[in-house]
Design an enzyme around this catalytic site. Sequence first.
Site, PDB file in Angstrom:
ATOM      1  N   LYS A 190       0.850  -1.414   0.142  1.00 27.11           N
ATOM      2  CA  LYS A 190      -0.036  -0.123   0.132  1.00 27.11           C
ATOM      3  C   LYS A 190       0.963   1.264   0.048  1.00 27.11           C
ATOM      4  CE  LYS A 190      -3.494  -2.918   0.109  1.00 27.11           C
ATOM      5  NZ  LYS A 190      -4.089  -3.608   1.175  1.00 27.11           N
TER       6      LYS A 190
HETATM    7  C1  LIG Z   1      -5.191  -4.584   1.523  1.00 28.31           C
HETATM    8  C2  LIG Z   1      -6.644  -4.378   1.759  1.00 28.31           C
HETATM    9  C3  LIG Z   1      -7.127  -4.908   2.991  1.00 28.31           C
HETATM   10  C4  LIG Z   1      -6.697  -5.426   4.233  1.00 28.31           C
HETATM   11  O1  LIG Z   1      -5.473  -4.901   4.647  1.00 28.31           O
HETATM   12  P1  LIG Z   1      -4.389  -5.607   5.808  1.00 28.31           P
HETATM   13  O2  LIG Z   1      -3.751  -4.407   6.381  1.00 28.31           O
HETATM   14  O3  LIG Z   1      -3.596  -6.314   4.876  1.00 28.31           O
HETATM   15  O4  LIG Z   1      -5.123  -6.287   6.494  1.00 28.31           O
HETATM   16  C5  LIG Z   1      -8.565  -4.432   3.224  1.00 28.31           C
HETATM   17  N1  LIG Z   1      -9.141  -3.983   2.215  1.00 28.31           N
HETATM   18  C6  LIG Z   1      -8.410  -3.602   0.798  1.00 28.31           C
HETATM   19  C7  LIG Z   1      -9.488  -3.058  -0.238  1.00 28.31           C
HETATM   20  C8  LIG Z   1      -7.218  -3.972   0.702  1.00 28.31           C
HETATM   21  O5  LIG Z   1      -6.460  -3.639  -0.434  1.00 28.31           O
END
Ligand SMILES: *Cc1c(COP(=O)(O)O)cnc(C)c1O
Length: 391
Positions: A190
């Site tokens: 991210k």
């Molecule tokens: C990455 C992601 C999550 C989960 O994030 P984590 O921090 O890995 O638990 C939830 N929703 C979306 C749309 C994501 O891309």
Amino acid sequence: MSDGFLPYGRQWIDDDDIAAVTACLTSDFLTTGPRVDAFEAAFAQAVSAPHALSCHSATAGLHLAYDALGLGPGDCAIVPALTFVATANAARYCGADVVIADVDPETGLMSPETLAEALQRSQGRARLIAPVHLAGVACDMPALSALAHDHGLSVVEDASHAVGSLDETGAPVGACPYSDAAVFSFHPVKTLACGEGGMVTTQNPEIADRVAHARSHGVVREPDRFERAEGATEPWWYEMQALGWNYRMPDINAALGLSQLNKLSRFAQRRRLLASVYDAALSELAPLVQSPAGRAGVDPCRHLYNVRIDFCAAGQSRADVMTALKDQGIGTQVHYIPVHHHPYYKALYGEQTLPGAERHYARTLSLPLYPAMSDDDPARVVSALKAVLGL
Ligand SMILES: *Cc1c(COP(=O)(O)O)cnc(C)c1O
């Protein structure tokens, strides 16, 4: 231009990030310390939210937000088909059902129309909706929340992709003018990296309070809130007033998050620049390849550069295109396999066909996008794609 392998996404860690983590490791706090507080304060400010509560991941953050809004057995949550499974799974952790809404075939976003259709299927059991700002493009929150409020539903934004994005009012995603809470992810792929990490933002002090306690076992340490008399005399006293979890963010992760947050404007600027370089280069490949869809009036900080390719017209499978690009040092990914295609959800809710989601899924491919790419890398990717598609 880099000759090395270009993954579809990658974190950017500098020496100062490493120094921040190292300083934490030699401090008194490895978890729940001053860096957690500092990261939360800085994040709240960055997204113009009065409250920001850190947690272990966005998955944990979604669970905490849904729980704080009272989602439970007998209820259902409406989530879009085009998302990472966590958006739906967090509702299952609450014992609730999931109604999977269709999405706009171009943007992949939940729209007022697809929400209205999902509301009909939810048969009065919906308690909340969780729109996802896919790839960083903000959903039409004024319209979605108006519809949700007409039905008495709460609204949680899955903003995992959208740190640095602006909505149609020019406000940062996370300010929550149209929602009860927004949830961010700091997974390394991210825009900001903590290792694992998440953040819940809200304007509502009661939601903030519930999240703050539920992320640490539901334990209350504030003496003025103790229910039992022992609290007045026993200095070791703390009490658990509701069931919670260990969803705390370690200070080590917060140290990295805070250091990364200092670079958000630089990261966002790079992402916007690289996306515009891609957009210009890709116009040559139209109409077979189209740049990612946006929405009028919003300014995304793109987490993904998810192009739309007509693989049928190109006469090639997506698998073959991915493999050929990989052979040329270019990583790609598909965001996402629709939630209802997964065996777990198929077993629960049966075979479903959601036309917008199927159409989006059939054409989507995420090309490399991350701030450390050079200004020339998009051209390298586009020319490889052009060759692979035989254009
Ligand atoms: C990455 C992601 C999550 C989960 O994030 P984590 O921090 O890995 O638990 C939830 N929703 C979306 C749309 C994501 O891309």
